[in-house]
Design a protein around this motif. Sequence first.
Motif, short mmCIF file in Angstrom:
data_model
loop_
_atom_site.label_atom_id
_atom_site.label_comp_id
_atom_site.label_asym_id
_atom_site.label_seq_id
_atom_site.Cartn_x
_atom_site.Cartn_y
_atom_site.Cartn_z
N UNK A 26 0.80 -1.22 0.00
CA UNK A 26 0.00 0.00 0.00
C UNK A 26 0.84 1.28 0.00
N UNK A 27 2.04 1.23 0.57
CA UNK A 27 2.88 2.43 0.57
C UNK A 27 3.26 2.81 -0.86
N UNK A 28 3.51 1.81 -1.72
CA UNK A 28 3.79 2.07 -3.12
C UNK A 28 2.54 2.60 -3.84
N UNK A 29 1.37 2.10 -3.43
CA UNK A 29 0.13 2.58 -4.03
C UNK A 29 -0.06 4.07 -3.74
N UNK A 30 0.27 4.51 -2.53
CA UNK A 30 0.19 5.93 -2.19
C UNK A 30 1.17 6.72 -3.07
N UNK A 31 2.38 6.18 -3.29
CA UNK A 31 3.33 6.85 -4.18
C UNK A 31 2.72 7.03 -5.57
N UNK A 32 2.05 5.97 -6.07
CA UNK A 32 1.42 6.05 -7.39
C UNK A 32 0.34 7.13 -7.42
N UNK A 33 -0.44 7.21 -6.35
CA UNK A 33 -1.48 8.24 -6.28
C UNK A 33 -0.87 9.64 -6.33
N UNK A 34 0.22 9.83 -5.62
CA UNK A 34 0.86 11.16 -5.59
C UNK A 34 1.44 11.52 -6.95
N UNK A 35 2.05 10.55 -7.62
CA UNK A 35 2.62 10.81 -8.94
C UNK A 35 1.51 11.20 -9.92
N UNK A 36 0.41 10.43 -9.92
CA UNK A 36 -0.68 10.70 -10.85
C UNK A 36 -1.38 12.02 -10.53
N UNK A 37 -1.49 12.35 -9.24
CA UNK A 37 -2.08 13.63 -8.85
C UNK A 37 -1.26 14.78 -9.40
N UNK A 83 10.66 9.05 -5.67
CA UNK A 83 11.34 10.17 -6.33
C UNK A 83 10.34 10.84 -7.27
N UNK A 84 9.37 11.53 -6.67
CA UNK A 84 8.25 12.07 -7.44
C UNK A 84 8.70 13.06 -8.52
N UNK A 85 9.60 13.97 -8.16
CA UNK A 85 10.02 15.00 -9.11
C UNK A 85 10.70 14.40 -10.32
N UNK A 86 11.55 13.36 -10.09
CA UNK A 86 12.25 12.75 -11.21
C UNK A 86 11.29 12.01 -12.14
N UNK A 87 10.26 11.39 -11.56
CA UNK A 87 9.28 10.69 -12.39
C UNK A 87 8.53 11.69 -13.26
N UNK A 88 8.06 12.77 -12.65
CA UNK A 88 7.32 13.79 -13.40
C UNK A 88 8.19 14.40 -14.49
N UNK A 99 -6.43 5.61 -6.13
CA UNK A 99 -6.42 4.30 -6.76
C UNK A 99 -7.16 3.26 -5.94
N UNK A 100 -7.80 3.71 -4.85
CA UNK A 100 -8.65 2.85 -4.03
C UNK A 100 -10.09 3.34 -4.17
N UNK A 101 -11.07 2.52 -3.76
CA UNK A 101 -12.47 3.01 -3.80
C UNK A 101 -12.63 4.27 -2.95
#
Length: 457
Positions: free
Chosen positions: A22-33, A109-114, A139-141
């Motif tokens: 779930x910690x990685x899922x939160x990372x995914x949410x932040x990147x997509x946001x 590494x949010x900035x590098x991904x973006x 990414x969750x209900x």
Amino acid sequence: MTTTSTAIPDQKKVGMVSLGCPKALVDSERILTRLRSDGYAMSPDYAGADVVLVNTCGFLDSAKEESLQAIGEAIAENGRVIVTGCMGDEADAIRAAHPQVLAVTGAHQYEQVVEAVHTYAPPSQGPFIDLIPQPDVKLTPRHYSYLKISEGCNHSCAFCIIPDLRGKLASRRIDAVLREAEKLVAAGTRELLVISQDTSAYGVDTRHEERMWKGEPVRAHMTDLARELGQLDIGNGTPPWVRLHYVYPYPHVDAVIPLMAEGLLTPYLDIPFQHASPKVLRAMKRPANEAKVLERLKGWREICPEIAIRSSFVVGFPGETEDDFRYLLDWLEEAQLDRVGAFRFEPVEGAQANALPDPVPEAIKEERFARVMEVTERISAAKLAAKVGKTIPVIIDEIGEPDEDGDIGATGRSQADAPEIDGAVYLRNVPQTLAQGDIVTVSIEDSDAHDLFGAVA
């Protein structure tokens, strides 16, 4: 007079494959946001994406293999792939397997991904085309959300490389965490799942600094955080379900049990015990205080009888003898944990445990795994059977279609069940007005080793 108009170009679209915890899922949410605020749209499939992000898991060799397979699938289906996440620290291995990847970045590494997305799929319109602020990507209900309170970990467990992947403990400001939680509840979240690498250590790195919240000073500390989350309101003065994950049994954990008894905190603790044998715990470089833990479990249940304890255990750790394993089974019989997961020990590249002597043969690992699951399933079946005839609160996750008689079934969870990892409550003939996220009182009619069955009371 002639006028010219400029058509707004189509939005670039980003696809996401999110693996791991779930910690990685939160990372995914932040990147997509962040990407959506930069003008990108989200693609639900490979075909419609201008670029695909694969958020990898690198904790175990099997997880790395799954990550490499996911990268390969994304390349085959789309061809334009950016890799991030825990396995991102092994860029050479990723590029050796898949030289076509556009870029590789590490965990959170949010900035590098973006920046990589901007490079390989430049945004076709700015974030100010739509002046209405966009909500965060989830990414969750809608009715449950993960609330990450820190990154990294200060432990040096012999089987784990998380500190190498995600660094030392770095706690978020408590006012920022509470503001996010308040925002999530306002948007419809009815269950908050508090996650980190070590929830009990929250704020240790900042010396439990105080911040002002609602006009009062609040410490960056697990007990303060739990108390404040219990003050949030999902309607009619009812607090959300607040579920604590990855809780190491430090002494101050005792202080959150009364909050559960008061109804401010969901009576559930996810504690990563990993083993019970003192010898194995020492080899794992984990606290070896299993006897004291049993006493504390008894005390917690006296304060809050409905508390559910979940944990996970590793079998077949190097040097684990039959006596060590029997010790674990006897401990489990006494501890009577509500939810248990077991894992066969698996070497992880870079972990200290790889150098330990006396590896356990694979056949013995399998045999011990089967034995521990047999014991824990028996305990679970007895605990669930004891709930038959009682009424309990249940949060609704999914509602089915009417059958040939017009009856509608639904799937939910009790307070003893976290999403994705624990059991479920299956409901028959629910009212047509029932909605996802509703919390209803359910009469339990039957049970098996993992799940409950019943009807809305």
